[in-house]
Design an enzyme around this catalytic site. Structure first.
Site, short mmCIF file in Angstrom:
data_model
loop_
_atom_site.label_atom_id
_atom_site.label_comp_id
_atom_site.label_asym_id
_atom_site.label_seq_id
_atom_site.Cartn_x
_atom_site.Cartn_y
_atom_site.Cartn_z
N PHE A 87 0.85 -1.19 0.00
CA PHE A 87 0.00 0.00 0.00
C PHE A 87 0.89 1.25 0.00
O PHE A 87 1.71 1.43 0.90
CB PHE A 87 -0.92 0.00 1.22
N LEU B 50 2.27 -1.50 4.58
CA LEU B 50 2.07 -0.06 4.36
C LEU B 50 3.44 0.60 4.24
O LEU B 50 4.31 0.38 5.08
CB LEU B 50 1.33 0.58 5.55
N CYS B 51 3.63 1.41 3.21
CA CYS B 51 4.88 2.13 3.03
C CYS B 51 5.12 3.06 4.23
O CYS B 51 4.27 3.88 4.56
CB CYS B 51 4.84 2.95 1.75
N VAL B 52 6.26 2.93 4.88
CA VAL B 52 6.49 3.65 6.14
C VAL B 52 6.48 5.17 5.96
O VAL B 52 5.86 5.89 6.75
CB VAL B 52 7.78 3.16 6.85
N ALA C 172 3.02 6.33 5.25
CA ALA C 172 2.19 6.13 6.44
C ALA C 172 2.46 7.22 7.48
O ALA C 172 1.53 7.80 8.05
CB ALA C 172 2.45 4.75 7.03
#
Lengths: 130, 138, 100
Positions: free
Chosen positions: A39, A77-79, A82
């Site tokens: 994501f 989830l892409c840090v 996010a």
């Protein structure tokens, strides 16, 4: 066949997450493996456990969580995306001095390297976005 | 980092102007991170994506970070093939002289500085696209 | 290569650009808002018919139905598919490209 799936947009605003979900279900039903769902951009908003959609609407976040539990999916989830948007797991919340975390079950936060790895390791990479 | 022996042809396709949305910036992020994976990488700029490479971007008035200089650093990340579609440039009233100069140092040629930016026609770009194992869309 | 188009050609140039750069024998799938391109008699129909001479063009049935577009009124020769076939198409083609 091993699939990597990328979701670039958040829930409800765009159909991207819905399409990706339908695609993932069909792929699993056909006996394929899903290496990872990544994501990215606003897509990280699919991973908050705090959404409360109306009762007569689909619950996009829960739907992903359930699919992950049933099929041991890796939802990432892409840090950086996010953090920019206020999606934090317990560790990130502590590290950044925030008073809450909000990641839904089945999701985890990790770096962009996970996207590249998904592209390299999967037989097919399919991207859903705006 | 990748499974030993797995080298794929990866193309980053950039079709959006910078700043209006975050995609141009994020594409650069993936390219920089992806460099560590030692894959066969190239970048394509077409449609409004060609505006990402213009010379003289100044974001002072919109309060956003100007990331255009990062493109000039791509050579240091061994990104040596950057393709810009000629038809997209022309349709937007641009030419190569409106774009930043992008180069890399060729280690196989005594570190000679060489251009990494190539203006290509639709036919050539189509051929390049068709050869890819993975296309990242931005 | 399988090209995925999810935006209406009346709103974005994704389909245009895809048709400019897709090689002969590639496949194109219209889904989400792109299914509106499939309507026969539309301003896009001719361009789609021309593309079908060299490309395989598919349209996702569930997205057509959701938008109230009957299969009987789409451009002749377009293949209407479901999600199972969508998955199968991604397997048949080595690479999938999304025109976002």
């Amino acid at each position: 066949m091993k699939f990597g799936i990328v979701v670039n947009e958040g829930p409800y605003q765009h159909q991207a997450s819905d399409s990706a979900y339908q695609f993932a279900r069909a792929a699993l039903a056909a006996g394929h493996e899903i290496f990872r769902v990544f994501f990215y951009h606003d897509g990280v908003n699919n991973g908050t456990r705090l959404t409360v959609p109306p009762q007569d609407d689909r619950n996009i976040v829960e739907r992903w969580s359930e699919l992950a539990t049933e099929n041991e999916l890796d939802l990432v989830l892409c840090v950086a995306a996010a953090q920019r948007r206020g999606l934090l797991d317990e560790g990130e919340a502590q590290r950044n001095g925030k008073d809450a975390d909000n990641i839904a079950p089945g999701f985890r936060i990790s770096g962009l390297g996970q996207l590249i790895e998904a592209a390299v390791q999967s037989d097919r990479l399919v991207t859903f976005g705006d | 980092m990748s499974e030993e022996g797995t080298i794929k042809k990866l193309m980053y396709v950039n079709r959006k102007a910078p700043y209006g949305t975050i995609y141009a910036l994020e594409s650069l992020e993936v390219v920089l991170i992806g460099a560590a994976f030692d894959q066969d990488v190239c970048l394509a700029f077409l449609d409004d994506g060609v505006f990402q490479l213009t010379e003289g971007q100044n974001t002072d008035g919109i309060g956003m970070k100007n990331f255009s200089k990062t493109y000039t650093a791509l050579g240091d990340y061994e990104v040596t093939r950057i393709y810009v579609e000629r038809e997209s440039l022309e349709a937007r009233g641009l030419s190569e002289t409106d774009l930043q100069e992008l180069t890399y140092e060729d280690e196989d040629d005594d570190w000679a500085e060489k251009p990494s930016l190539h203006i290509v026609g639709s036919d050539e770009l189509a051929q390049l696209m068709a050869e890819q194992d993975v296309v990242f869309s931005f | 290569m399988l090209h995925l188009i999810n935006k209406s050609p009346f709103e974005r140039n994704a389909l245009d650009s895809c048709l400019r750069l897709a090689q002969d024998s590639h496949a194109v799938l219209l889904f989400e808002d792109a299914v509106v391109a499939a309507m026969d008699g539309s301003a896009q129909a001719e361009c789609l018919q021309e593309a079908m001479n060299r490309l395989s063009v598919y349209v996702l049935g569930p997205d057509l139905e959701a938008r109230g577009l009957p299969k009987e009124r789409i451009v002749e020769g377009l293949e209407v598919i479901d999600y199972d076939r969508f998955v199968a198409l991604t397997c048949e083609h080595d690479t999938t490209q999304s025109w976002l």
